[in-house]
Design a protein around this motif. Structure first.
Motif, mmCIF file in Angstrom:
data_model
loop_
_atom_site.group_PDB
_atom_site.id
_atom_site.type_symbol
_atom_site.label_atom_id
_atom_site.label_comp_id
_atom_site.label_asym_id
_atom_site.label_seq_id
_atom_site.Cartn_x
_atom_site.Cartn_y
_atom_site.Cartn_z
ATOM 1 N N ALA A 103 -11.046 42.681 -36.714
ATOM 2 C CA ALA A 103 -11.127 43.245 -38.058
ATOM 3 C C ALA A 103 -11.052 42.142 -39.105
ATOM 4 C CB ALA A 103 -9.994 44.249 -38.249
ATOM 5 N N LYS A 104 -10.103 41.212 -38.910
ATOM 6 C CA LYS A 104 -9.961 40.121 -39.859
ATOM 7 C C LYS A 104 -11.203 39.239 -39.850
ATOM 8 C CE LYS A 104 -5.390 39.107 -40.021
ATOM 9 N NZ LYS A 104 -4.218 38.384 -39.533
ATOM 10 N N PHE A 105 -11.706 38.999 -38.653
ATOM 11 C CA PHE A 105 -12.922 38.191 -38.513
ATOM 12 C C PHE A 105 -14.061 38.815 -39.307
ATOM 13 C CE2 PHE A 105 -16.819 36.848 -36.544
ATOM 14 C CZ PHE A 105 -16.587 35.517 -36.287
ATOM 15 N N PHE A 106 -14.195 40.132 -39.201
ATOM 16 C CA PHE A 106 -15.229 40.872 -39.908
ATOM 17 C C PHE A 106 -15.146 40.573 -41.405
ATOM 18 C CE2 PHE A 106 -17.457 45.204 -39.076
ATOM 19 C CZ PHE A 106 -18.526 44.808 -39.845
ATOM 20 N N LEU A 107 -13.944 40.700 -41.968
ATOM 21 C CA LEU A 107 -13.756 40.498 -43.406
ATOM 22 C C LEU A 107 -14.113 39.077 -43.824
ATOM 23 C CD1 LEU A 107 -10.379 42.316 -44.003
ATOM 24 C CD2 LEU A 107 -12.625 43.054 -44.737
ATOM 25 N N PHE A 108 -13.533 38.085 -43.113
ATOM 26 C CA PHE A 108 -13.735 36.699 -43.544
ATOM 27 C C PHE A 108 -15.159 36.232 -43.258
ATOM 28 C CE2 PHE A 108 -9.009 36.645 -43.093
ATOM 29 C CZ PHE A 108 -8.776 36.573 -44.448
#
Lengths: 464, 514
Positions: A380-385
């Motif tokens: 999820a974090k990867f998606f955002l960044f």
């Protein structure tokens, strides 16, 4: 045929409404309280199914022209919010009692659904209020200790202030453009008009209050700590996701104006840093999770840097991943006679030797929240960044990533406590895990692990 | 095709073992160690099978599985082996059963959890070596930290909490930077080619401007340098080693430290060739500093485990020195040195664990004259000491000699061509490290094994059959590499050659390093 379409279009809402009515009728008829949880559960699951079905068939409609619209993403968002409520309802018995409490939960969910179809400020505001008000009541109804009332009051006052900001902002935008539709708000984002700018600033501020973005976050730790576990879980997961979906509707696919980008990133980074730092010193699990959710709200606002189709997908993925992980932690906390004993981190010391399954579940939840791959929190974090970098905000993305590193320490600290050798006197030795709570834990665990192994399935569907 | 399945089976076998352990009831938890032993032994068998089937003349990837994983981001599940990865996978599966065997008597609490974590770290390490997609690589790379966190944090020594936190926070700090750079790299790749891809092979082909390379290489290099560990990012290592249980130390020294050097070789060099060449004198100097600094610190330690830990810093300095000299000989030597250090340091940590189980102290002052009381133990310790020093016929000699010769000739050439003296000075100084290495190891052996026996309690029993088996296997491998390294060199040569070609190819591009 028009009636049929209108019924079909709002099927999730209608199913939920039927559930609320059923609960209230049962309350009036003074039926035995056992049936409350099953009724609520069936209504939520059925409504979620309806939402998924509408989303999968690509159903679009406008039951109320200019005020309420049905689109596939909105239906999917409704389904996500409802699905996230299922484990909460499963863990609720024992903490929530009677038909009234469940009617409150379902009413709040109804408000959350309204947000995802709103086309005008009026409906959006009604949705947000309908979602928030029952939670104020729930914080009081379900309290098991004296702080409950105080927390509810705090939540009410600060939430009310947020609502007032939202209304005032909407009024200013209306004054500038003469239009209450959300499309007009997207135009106001780039308007030069001072009135519109002030309105936008107030609306953004209101969203920050509702999502607990620093420095508008002060209510969250106290309220989270004082409410009972399912209510805390509901606030941390469903309400937060719904606010983000509301922001998504407000900003539409518009690219934020440059000065707003800087502002959003500033507050997001402040949330990440402050949330992560403050979490390090907490003695209460729920306060820790409150600060962690302040940090996570910070990451989430990164999604608005990317004007492309990746924005709703990233937020939806984050809501699911972060929601599942948080719910896993909440569901796995062993029940105790004393609600406070479920909360003190010290009382969880050595949980692994007493309840290995619960300890492992909480540990997995913490690792996911910390963003350790391959758990869904990382994806999820990867998606955002990733989106932020694709949109060209490399420096902001790097700053966010580096700030997220601060969070690792306290998640690990929780795990270390779980796996430490047991303390001498584990106060309020927990009773056995209830079957429904076990089901909720297993559901969240399976969901978390599936998302770890095959994140592509969900990412492709959301981004496709 | 069948081999690709074997490779996947090899990687996922520990997970199957882990599931089996979860089914073991609490009152029969001793079965967990046998399950772990079975899983790792089968892995060793599969590893040997792959080694036999590997085509040494092929520089590319073999046994490849390529499946879309997260299609929207261009992430693929790609595993495969080239000669370099093959050797590291072999090292990992070779040490696997030995680590399990070495823990048989040492671990008495929470046995099921311990062997589960051991299998999990084995899984993550093999996944990292097999992954050929940057996203997948990162997932495995990070996943490694979690079981190590538990292994050190639960079964470690007195200051385990401090040591684990330090270990995790150090490695995570590097990983975050690497992740940021990786995302940036792929986004830059998208700008250049129009599609997202994390596959190593696609990323190798990107021709990035020097400045972008420099920034990204810095981020990757910090992540790898922490894992190596390179001076001055090494301070987590002694703490982690001293507090870790024997199995943790062996896994750390044997395989985990190779992750950093592997990362430099497989990602750092080919992805950012211009930046690497520009940075190589500085990196060679740092490597040499590491060799000397680690060796000097090892000299003054009184804790046996710390001596071995600091010697690791020194020995990995040779690997780094070899890598950054870009000569085929030295890089090949660095690969051999990676394997050799895994065996030698792994063996030494196992031996420290064996004596600790008997006497419950690692303080050198409490020992002496072990040669008379435990002759077999002493013989093995002496053999490992000699391998660590790099005596001819041992693997340590092969690796160090190739590194020193290769880097010295290369830096001499650089000196003649450009007049740069730093690489030359670095390789010359590294030779001094060999002498200090001999000094601290022999001194350790002298104080530990010889002299007057100091036995306050009953003399400890000599090695049992299980322990002899473990050490015998390691010593056999050390001598095999020392006496006949040819097959290993042949299998790695095409892959190493290709990586060096990727570095050299960019040399002809304009916009290269100043």
């Amino acid at each position: 045929m028009i009636l049929r379409d209108a019924l079909l279009a709002m099927l999730p809402e209608h199913v939920l409404l039927a559930g609320i009515v059923l609960l209230l009728v049962a309350e009036i008829a003074a039926l035995p309280g056992r049936a409350a949880a099953p009724i609520a559960l069936v209504a939520v699951v059925a409504a979620a199914g309806a939402g998924l079905w509408l989303s999968a068939t690509g159903f679009t409609a406008a039951p109320f022209e200019g005020a309420y619209a049905i689109a596939p993403f909105g239906s999917a968002a409704k389904a996500i919010l409802l699905v996230l409520a299922v484990p909460i309802l499963l863990t609720a018995p024992g903490d929530l009692a009677g038909y009234r409490a469940y009617a409150l939960v379902l009413s709040s969910l109804y408000g959350a659904l309204l947000i995802n179809g709103a086309e005008s400020f009026t409906i959006l505001f009604v949705g947000i209020e309908l979602m928030s008000l029952p939670v104020y009541a729930l914080a009081v109804v379900s309290f098991r200790r004296d702080e409950g009332a105080e927390a509810a009051l705090k939540y009410l006052v600060l939430g009310g202030a947020g609502s007032a900001m939202l209304l005032m902002g909407a009024a200013l935008v209306f004054g500038s453009g003469g239009d209450l539709s959300l499309a007009a708000f997207a135009d106001a984002l780039v308007a030069e008009d001072l009135l519109a700018r002030a309105g936008v600033a107030l609306v953004v501020g209101a969203l920050f209050v509702k999502a607990a973005i620093a420095p508008f976050h002060a209510w969250a730790p106290d309220v989270y700590e004082a409410a009972s576990v399912p209510v805390t879980a509901y606030m941390a997961v469903v309400v937060k996701a719904a606010v983000l979906f509301a922001a998504l509707r407000l900003f539409r696919a518009a690219a934020l104006p440059v000065e707003l980008v800087d502002l959003v990133v500033l507050f997001s980074l402040a949330s990440v840093v402050w949330g992560n730092l403050a979490a390090m010193r907490q003695a209460s699990l729920r306060r820790t999770i409150a600060y962690s959710s302040i940090a996570h709200a910070g990451y989430l606002f990164y999604a608005f840097l990317d004007p492309g189709p990746g924005r709703p997908a990233a937020i939806a993925f984050y809501a699911i991943a972060y929601g599942l992980s948080n719910l896993l932690a909440f569901a796995a906390i062993p029940p105790a006679e004393d609600d406070a004993a479920r909360d003190r981190l010290e009382d969880l010391r050595g949980l692994f030797s007493r309840r290995p399954f619960a300890a492992i579940a909480i540990a997995i939840a913490m690792l996911s929240l910390a963003g350790v791959p391959p758990l869904p929190g990382f994806t999820a974090k990867f998606f955002l960044f990733n989106n932020a970098m694709i949109a060209g905000y490399t420096a902001y993305a790097v700053a966010g990533l580096v700030a997220s590193y601060l969070g690792l320490y306290f998640y690990l600290r929780v795990i270390q406590i779980l796996f430490a050798s047991p303390s001498e006197a584990a106060a309020g030795e927990p009773r056995g895990l209830r079957a429904a709570a076990l089901v909720a834990t297993v559901l969240c665990l399976v969901g978390t692990l599936l998302l770890s192994v095959l994140p592509g399935w969900l990412v492709d569907r959301l981004a496709g | 095709m069948a081999e690709a399945l074997v490779l996947n089976a090899l990687v996922y076998l520990p997970l199957a073992g882990l599931l089996a352990i979860l089914l073991v009831p609490r009152r029969r938890e001793g079965a967990a160690k046998w399950i772990a032993l079975a899983a790792t032994t089968i892995q060793l068998g599969l590893g040997c099978l792959l080694y036999a089937r590997f085509d040494g003349s092929n520089p590319g990837l073999q046994f490849v599985t390529d499946l879309p994983w997260i299609a929207a981001w261009g992430v693929h599940y790609i595993v495969g082996l080239d000669g370099l990865n093959l050797l590291l996978v072999l090292l990992t599966v070779f040490l696997g059963p030995l680590v399990v065997l070495g823990s048989f008597t040492a671990i008495r609490a929470q046995i099921r959890l311990f062997y589960s974590m051991l299998l999990l770290v084995q899984f993550a390490m093999l996944g990292t070596f097999a992954a050929q997609d940057l996203f997948l690589f990162f997932v495995f790379w990070e996943a490694m930290v979690v079981p190590m966190f538990f292994i050190i944090g639960i079964w470690g020594g007195e200051r385990r909490v401090y040591a684990t936190m330090k270990f995790v926070l150090y490695t995570a700090a590097g990983s975050i930077l690497m992740l940021a750079a990786a995302i940036y790299l792929v986004v830059a790749g998208h700008a250049a080619t129009g599609s997202f891809s994390f596959a190593f092979e696609d990323l190798y082909r990107l021709a990035l401007p020097f400045e972008a390379q420099a920034i990204m290489f810095a981020a990757f290099a910090i992540a790898f340098a922490i894992k190596v560990p390179m001076v001055p990012l090494h301070t987590w290592l002694p703490d982690a080693h001293v507090e870790a249980p024997t199995a943790g130390s062996v896994v750390l020294a044997g395989v985990l430290l190779k992750m950093g050097t592997y990362g430099f070789l497989k990602l750092g060099l080919p992805l950012f060739p211009d930046a690497v060449r520009a940075a190589s004198p500085a990196l060679m100097a740092l490597s040499t500093a590491g060799i000397l600094y680690g060796a000097c610190l090892a000299l003054v330690q009184t804790d046996i485990k710390k001596i071995v830990a600091y010697s690791s810093i020194s020995h990995l300095g040779y690997v780094m020195l070899g890598l950054f000299s870009f000569s085929l000989l030295a890089v090949q030597g660095a690969v051999i040195q990676m394997i050799s250090h895994g065996l030698v340091a792994g063996g030494l940590f196992l031996m420290v664990g064996m004596i600790y189980e008997r006497r419950h102290t690692r303080d050198l002052a409490a020992y002496g004259g072990l040669a008379k009381i435990m002759p077999i133990y002493s013989v093995f310790f002496m053999l490992l000491t000699l391998a660590s020093i790099g005596l001819p016929a041992t693997s340590g000699f092969t690796g160090e000699f190739m590194v020193l010769l290769g880097s010295f000739t290369e830096s001499l050439r650089v000196y003649r061509e450009t007049g740069a003296t730093l690489p030359l000075a670095a390789s010359a100084a590294a030779i001094a490290g060999v002498a200090i290495g001999a000094l601290y190891m022999l001194w350790l052996a002298e104080r530990f094994l010889f002299g007057k026996p100091r036995v306050e309690c009953a003399p400890p029993a000599d090695l049992g059959r299980r322990e002899k088996l473990i050490l015998g296997a390691i010593v056999a491998a050390i001598f095999w590499i020392g006496l006949y390294p040819q097959p290993l060199l042949e299998k790695t040569e095409p892959a190493v050659h290709r990586l060096l070609d990727l570095v050299a190819a960019a040399r002809t591009d304009d916009g290269g390093a100043p």
